[in-house]
Scaffold this motif. Structure first.
Motif, PDB file in Angstrom:
ATOM      1  N   THR A  63      -4.884  -8.882   8.527  1.00  0.00           N
ATOM      2  CA  THR A  63      -3.156  -8.737   8.974  1.00  0.00           C
ATOM      3  C   THR A  63      -3.320  -7.867  10.341  1.00  0.00           C
ATOM      4  OG1 THR A  63      -2.468  -8.948   6.751  1.00  0.00           O
ATOM      5  CG2 THR A  63      -1.155  -7.994   8.322  1.00  0.00           C
ATOM      6  N   VAL A  64      -2.510  -8.425  11.320  1.00  0.00           N
ATOM      7  CA  VAL A  64      -2.488  -8.139  12.659  1.00  0.00           C
ATOM      8  C   VAL A  64      -0.921  -7.771  13.028  1.00  0.00           C
ATOM      9  CG1 VAL A  64      -2.784  -8.479  14.949  1.00  0.00           C
ATOM     10  CG2 VAL A  64      -4.604  -9.300  13.425  1.00  0.00           C
ATOM     11  N   GLY A  65      -0.706  -6.767  13.606  1.00  0.00           N
ATOM     12  CA  GLY A  65       0.774  -6.494  13.999  1.00  0.00           C
ATOM     13  C   GLY A  65       0.592  -6.500  15.748  1.00  0.00           C
ATOM     14  N   LEU A  66       1.586  -7.316  16.006  1.00  0.00           N
ATOM     15  CA  LEU A  66       1.916  -7.076  17.449  1.00  0.00           C
ATOM     16  C   LEU A  66       3.250  -6.596  18.105  1.00  0.00           C
ATOM     17  CD1 LEU A  66       0.985 -10.875  18.274  1.00  0.00           C
ATOM     18  CD2 LEU A  66      -0.610  -9.106  18.350  1.00  0.00           C
ATOM     19  N   ASP A  67       2.973  -5.736  19.005  1.00  0.00           N
ATOM     20  CA  ASP A  67       4.294  -5.062  19.423  1.00  0.00           C
ATOM     21  C   ASP A  67       4.026  -4.750  20.854  1.00  0.00           C
ATOM     22  OD1 ASP A  67       6.781  -3.769  17.829  1.00  0.00           O
ATOM     23  OD2 ASP A  67       6.272  -2.738  20.115  1.00  0.00           O
ATOM     24  N   SER A  68       5.085  -4.469  21.678  1.00  0.00           N
ATOM     25  CA  SER A  68       4.875  -4.230  23.198  1.00  0.00           C
ATOM     26  C   SER A  68       5.075  -2.607  23.471  1.00  0.00           C
ATOM     27  CB  SER A  68       5.810  -5.119  23.853  1.00  0.00           C
ATOM     28  OG  SER A  68       7.149  -4.524  23.545  1.00  0.00           O
ATOM     29  N   SER A  69       5.258  -1.940  22.328  1.00  0.00           N
ATOM     30  CA  SER A  69       5.399  -0.628  22.365  1.00  0.00           C
ATOM     31  C   SER A  69       4.335   0.487  22.355  1.00  0.00           C
ATOM     32  CB  SER A  69       6.599  -0.103  21.798  1.00  0.00           C
ATOM     33  OG  SER A  69       6.661   1.457  21.600  1.00  0.00           O
ATOM     34  N   PRO A  70       3.763   0.955  23.385  1.00  0.00           N
ATOM     35  CA  PRO A  70       2.783   1.981  23.089  1.00  0.00           C
ATOM     36  C   PRO A  70       3.068   3.057  22.296  1.00  0.00           C
ATOM     37  CG  PRO A  70       2.801   1.426  25.412  1.00  0.00           C
ATOM     38  CD  PRO A  70       4.298   0.874  24.845  1.00  0.00           C
ATOM     39  N   SER A  71       4.075   3.409  22.091  1.00  0.00           N
ATOM     40  CA  SER A  71       4.365   4.625  21.373  1.00  0.00           C
ATOM     41  C   SER A  71       4.374   4.238  19.740  1.00  0.00           C
ATOM     42  CB  SER A  71       5.684   5.486  21.728  1.00  0.00           C
ATOM     43  OG  SER A  71       6.907   4.443  21.508  1.00  0.00           O
ATOM     44  N   PHE A  72       5.006   3.090  19.686  1.00  0.00           N
ATOM     45  CA  PHE A  72       5.090   2.325  18.414  1.00  0.00           C
ATOM     46  C   PHE A  72       3.689   2.279  17.518  1.00  0.00           C
ATOM     47  CE2 PHE A  72       9.494   0.436  18.047  1.00  0.00           C
ATOM     48  CZ  PHE A  72      10.137   1.999  17.500  1.00  0.00           C
ATOM     49  N   LEU A  73       2.831   1.682  18.652  1.00  0.00           N
ATOM     50  CA  LEU A  73       1.379   1.313  18.201  1.00  0.00           C
ATOM     51  C   LEU A  73       0.749   2.477  18.004  1.00  0.00           C
ATOM     52  CD1 LEU A  73       0.817  -1.704  20.628  1.00  0.00           C
ATOM     53  CD2 LEU A  73       1.117  -1.959  18.402  1.00  0.00           C
ATOM     54  N   ALA A  74       1.025   3.576  18.892  1.00  0.00           N
ATOM     55  CA  ALA A  74       0.014   4.777  18.509  1.00  0.00           C
ATOM     56  C   ALA A  74       0.502   5.466  17.223  1.00  0.00           C
ATOM     57  CB  ALA A  74       0.378   5.940  19.502  1.00  0.00           C
ATOM     58  N   ALA A  75       1.694   5.277  16.919  1.00  0.00           N
ATOM     59  CA  ALA A  75       2.176   5.645  15.436  1.00  0.00           C
ATOM     60  C   ALA A  75       1.666   5.027  14.318  1.00  0.00           C
ATOM     61  CB  ALA A  75       3.629   5.639  15.405  1.00  0.00           C
ATOM     62  N   ALA A  76       1.366   3.471  14.629  1.00  0.00           N
ATOM     63  CA  ALA A  76       0.786   2.726  13.760  1.00  0.00           C
ATOM     64  C   ALA A  76      -0.515   2.982  13.400  1.00  0.00           C
ATOM     65  CB  ALA A  76       1.009   1.226  14.043  1.00  0.00           C
ATOM     66  N   ALA A  77      -1.169   3.210  14.485  1.00  0.00           N
ATOM     67  CA  ALA A  77      -2.637   3.712  14.437  1.00  0.00           C
ATOM     68  C   ALA A  77      -3.209   4.861  13.836  1.00  0.00           C
ATOM     69  CB  ALA A  77      -3.436   3.311  16.030  1.00  0.00           C
ATOM     70  N   ALA A  78      -2.271   5.661  13.915  1.00  0.00           N
ATOM     71  CA  ALA A  78      -2.343   7.206  13.273  1.00  0.00           C
ATOM     72  C   ALA A  78      -2.010   7.240  11.992  1.00  0.00           C
ATOM     73  CB  ALA A  78      -1.541   8.083  14.131  1.00  0.00           C
ATOM     74  N   ASP A  79      -1.224   6.023  11.433  1.00  0.00           N
ATOM     75  CA  ASP A  79      -1.015   6.349  10.119  1.00  0.00           C
ATOM     76  C   ASP A  79      -2.144   6.003   9.112  1.00  0.00           C
ATOM     77  OD1 ASP A  79       0.066   6.205   7.449  1.00  0.00           O
ATOM     78  OD2 ASP A  79       2.152   5.375   8.156  1.00  0.00           O
ATOM     79  N   THR A  80      -2.847   6.785   8.518  1.00  0.00           N
ATOM     80  CA  THR A  80      -4.016   6.425   7.658  1.00  0.00           C
ATOM     81  C   THR A  80      -3.598   5.884   6.108  1.00  0.00           C
ATOM     82  OG1 THR A  80      -4.144   8.715   6.645  1.00  0.00           O
ATOM     83  CG2 THR A  80      -5.360   8.241   8.658  1.00  0.00           C
ATOM     84  N   SER A  81      -2.544   5.856   5.885  1.00  0.00           N
ATOM     85  CA  SER A  81      -1.921   5.123   4.709  1.00  0.00           C
ATOM     86  C   SER A  81      -2.045   3.633   4.715  1.00  0.00           C
ATOM     87  CB  SER A  81      -0.451   5.346   4.388  1.00  0.00           C
ATOM     88  OG  SER A  81       0.621   4.952   5.346  1.00  0.00           O
ATOM     89  N   ARG A  82      -2.255   2.909   5.930  1.00  0.00           N
ATOM     90  CA  ARG A  82      -2.461   1.522   6.068  1.00  0.00           C
ATOM     91  C   ARG A  82      -3.909   1.235   6.474  1.00  0.00           C
ATOM     92  NH1 ARG A  82       2.814   2.613   8.130  1.00  0.00           N
ATOM     93  NH2 ARG A  82       2.126   2.643  10.246  1.00  0.00           N
ATOM     94  N   PRO A  83      -4.778   1.287   5.857  1.00  0.00           N
ATOM     95  CA  PRO A  83      -6.105   1.068   6.217  1.00  0.00           C
ATOM     96  C   PRO A  83      -6.347  -0.493   6.222  1.00  0.00           C
ATOM     97  CG  PRO A  83      -6.185   1.874   3.908  1.00  0.00           C
ATOM     98  CD  PRO A  83      -4.853   2.132   4.280  1.00  0.00           C
ATOM     99  N   GLY A  84      -7.263  -0.645   7.359  1.00  0.00           N
ATOM    100  CA  GLY A  84      -7.490  -2.271   7.408  1.00  0.00           C
ATOM    101  C   GLY A  84      -6.563  -2.905   8.385  1.00  0.00           C
ATOM    102  N   LEU A  85      -5.453  -2.404   8.784  1.00  0.00           N
ATOM    103  CA  LEU A  85      -4.644  -3.388   9.524  1.00  0.00           C
ATOM    104  C   LEU A  85      -4.942  -3.048  10.971  1.00  0.00           C
ATOM    105  CD1 LEU A  85      -1.026  -2.396   7.895  1.00  0.00           C
ATOM    106  CD2 LEU A  85      -2.756  -4.075   7.337  1.00  0.00           C
ATOM    107  N   VAL A  86      -4.750  -3.990  11.867  1.00  0.00           N
ATOM    108  CA  VAL A  86      -5.288  -4.136  13.121  1.00  0.00           C
ATOM    109  C   VAL A  86      -3.787  -4.260  14.063  1.00  0.00           C
ATOM    110  CG1 VAL A  86      -6.204  -5.239  14.975  1.00  0.00           C
ATOM    111  CG2 VAL A  86      -7.408  -5.191  12.563  1.00  0.00           C
TER     112      VAL A  86
END
Length: 271
Positions: free
Chosen positions: A76-99
């Motif tokens: 499962t992959v998430g696509l977004d243009s916002s660096p701040s949103f993507l940083a928040a997504a990457a920092a959230d360890t409650s969603r392991p395995g997502l790219v």
């Protein structure tokens, strides 16, 4: 060759709901409010194993988690243009395995292979040419792949505070050639090339009053100084609206509203 759809929001520069910490907080509430209807839509659409599922306009990743859990996709992959949103997504360890990838979803090809499933919620209302966007998205599907669209058709309320908020936000988007209640427009469109429409349903969601107040208040805090608003609505009216929405969010004022969500399912036909 990359193709770009004419849009004011693909790059994020005119996405009026913002990508600040406040906007991310709002999206967490939105994810909670609409999770049940979205899960039902996705799980009902999936009729075979999904190798690659893509969440379009993934934001901080709340909908990406729903897509992953509902599809049980291998990837499962998430696509977004916002660096701040993507940083928040990457920092959230409650969603392991997502790219997550930084990408303007109005531009094709996507930085991932042909998808078995594409999911979009609350995004097409912020784009100026949804028909062209859907055509490009359809081209990113594998044969037999599914495209799920989950957008607002209406928001109904008889409470004057919420009705005034709806007037303000509709004005904001309208002056930027965007359409808040885009569901009926999408329902009238023909299926994108090389796809067939399998389903078009209207689902109602009735959030708790506090959640409505929170969503609306955080939105207002993000864009209330936008010139599209300040040229039409006085600071006195906006201050009063902010105070009233705060009362709704804190439970001091009871207000209700109903969302009609247009859920459309397309499938890429085999060639």
């Amino acid at each position: 060759m990359n193709e770009r759809v004419a849009t004011t929001s693909g790059s994020g520069s005119s996405y009026k709901f913002g990508d600040t910490d406040l906007a991310a907080t709002r999206l967490r509430t939105v994810a909670q409010v609409f999770e049940h209807s979205s899960r039902d839509f996705i799980t009902g659409a999936v009729d075979r194993p999904i190798g690659l599922a893509v969440d379009l306009g993934s934001g901080p990743g709340y909908t990406t988690r729903i897509v992953a859990e509902s599809t049980r996709a291998a990837n499962t992959v998430g696509l977004d243009s916002s660096p701040s949103f993507l940083a928040a997504a990457a920092a959230d360890t409650s969603r392991p395995g997502l790219v997550f990838h930084q990408h303007d979803v109005t531009i094709v090809p996507f930085p991932v292979g042909p998808a078995d499933l594409l999911y979009c919620r609350f995004l097409l209302s912020h784009l100026t040419d949804p028909d062209a966007v859907l055509t490009r998205w359809a081209g990113q599907l594998a044969d037999g792949g599914l495209l799920l669209i989950d957008e607002v058709e209406y928001v109904r309320t008889d409470h004057p505070v919420l009705a005034f908020y709806q007037q303000v936000v509709t004005t904001l988007l309208g002056r930027n050639n965007q359409l808040l209640e885009i569901g009926s427009t999408l329902a009238r469109m023909s299926a994108p090339p090389r796809t067939e429409r399998l389903e078009s349903a209207l689902v109602t969601v009735r959030p708790a009053a506090r959640d409505i107040g929170t969503m609306f208040l955080l939105n207002l805090s993000t864009w209330r100084r936008d010139t599209s608003i300040t040229e039409i609505f006085s600071s006195v009216d906006l201050d009063r609206l902010e105070a009233d929405l705060s009362d709704v969010a804190e439970g001091r004022l009871v207000a209700s509203a109903e969302w009609g969500m247009r859920q459309i399912l397309y499938r890429r036909v085999h060639e």
